[in-house]
Write an enzyme that holds these catalytic residues in place. Structure first.
Site, short mmCIF file in Angstrom:
data_model
loop_
_atom_site.label_atom_id
_atom_site.label_comp_id
_atom_site.label_asym_id
_atom_site.label_seq_id
_atom_site.Cartn_x
_atom_site.Cartn_y
_atom_site.Cartn_z
N ASN A 42 0.87 -1.18 0.00
CA ASN A 42 0.00 0.00 0.00
C ASN A 42 0.90 1.23 0.00
OD1 ASN A 42 -1.83 2.04 0.51
ND2 ASN A 42 -2.24 1.43 2.63
N HIS A 66 -9.65 1.76 4.84
CA HIS A 66 -8.35 1.85 5.51
C HIS A 66 -8.48 2.81 6.69
CE1 HIS A 66 -4.20 2.85 6.38
NE2 HIS A 66 -3.88 1.72 5.77
N GLU A 126 -5.94 -4.56 10.45
CA GLU A 126 -4.85 -3.61 10.66
C GLU A 126 -5.13 -2.80 11.93
OE1 GLU A 126 -2.65 -2.53 6.79
OE2 GLU A 126 -4.39 -1.25 6.96
N GLY A 164 2.26 2.12 10.81
CA GLY A 164 3.28 3.16 10.69
C GLY A 164 4.01 3.47 11.99
#
Ligand code: PGA
Length: 254
Positions: free
Chosen positions: A9, A94, A166, A172
């Site tokens: 992604n 997302h 996720e 991140g």
């Protein structure tokens, strides 16, 4: 579909030119037969990459699509448009769309509907925030996100969906979920599917793990029963090292 699925992604990264250079070196470095991989890229790179990926098994996808098919919706891009540019899948829901752009459950449900209607495979992302986790709401949050997104779909339509777990706190941050946590949650998600559609469908649906996946930890996730692949952000941005990651999965596939 092949066994493991690894999707990169790119988020808001890479101009068209950079994207083409990436794909050229990615294809050169990639040595896979069984593992399926895909790239979720900016809309602007889709057309060029569809040409650059011709003849390869790498799937091309978008990172989002509109809930609308056409009309007065300034700035939106439809499922039909991304499909025309060579996408076979799109990410939907997302956490960056849910949290930074305030996408609601209803909007995500409509996007899933639109993607399915266009024959675009939705990669539906689910995940709890750190606060929800601390308050022991993870299971309920994921169940609500899942059931609301697939509400109105038939069982056959549900078979076309790929799920990605996720956890927001792992995206991140460099702090991936532990293997135990990921396995437990993937199993929970499978149980939710079984509750709604039965064991057979539940065992068919691919569930990817995402959140700080790197070359160093990917194998530990993929060794777990209910994890069928990975959604990789930061570590997918360099063509050679992302190809190394996918090759590693291929070499360790049993
Ligand atoms: P990350 O992102 O791998 O950089 O944590 C994953 C994602 O947002 O899909």
């Amino acid at each position: 579909m092949k066994s493991f699925l690894i999707i990169g992604n790119w988020k808001l990264n890479k101009t068209c030119k950079e994207a083409i250079n990436y794909v050229e070196s990615f294809k050169k470095s990639l040595r896979v037969k069984k593992v399926q991989c895909g790239l979720a890229v900016p809309f602007t790179a889709l057309g060029a990459l569809s040409d650059a990926l011709k003849g390869s098994d790498i799937l091309l996808g978008a990172q989002s699509v509109s809930d609308q098919s056409q009309g007065a919706y300034t700035g939106e891009v439809s499922a039909e448009m991304v499909k025309e540019l060579g996408s076979s899948f799109t990410l939907i829901g997302h956490s960056e769309r849910r949290h930074i752009y305030s996408e609601s459950s209803k909007l995500i449900q409509e996007k899933v509907r639109r993607a399915i209607d266009e024959g675009l495979m939705p990669v539906l992302c689910l995940g709890e925030t750190a606060q929800q986790r601390e308050q022991h709401q993870t299971k309920q949050v994921l169940k609500d996100q899942l059931f609301s997104a697939i509400d109105g779909l038939t069982k056959d339509e549900c078979k076309q969906i790929i799920l990605a777990y996720e956890p927001v706190w792992a995206i991140g941050t460099g702090h991936a979920a532990t293997a135990e946590h990921a396995q437990e949650i993937h199993k929970n998600i499978r149980d939710f599917l079984a509750e709604k559609w039965g064991e057979e469908l539940s065992s068919l649906v691919k569930i990817l793990y995402g959140g700080s996946v790197k070359n160093e930890n990917i194998l530990q996730f993929l060794s777990l029963n209910d994890i069928n692949g990975a959604l990789v952000g930061g570590a997918s941005l360099n063509a050679e090292s992302f190809a190394d990651m996918v090759n590693l999965v291929e070499e360790n596939e049993t």
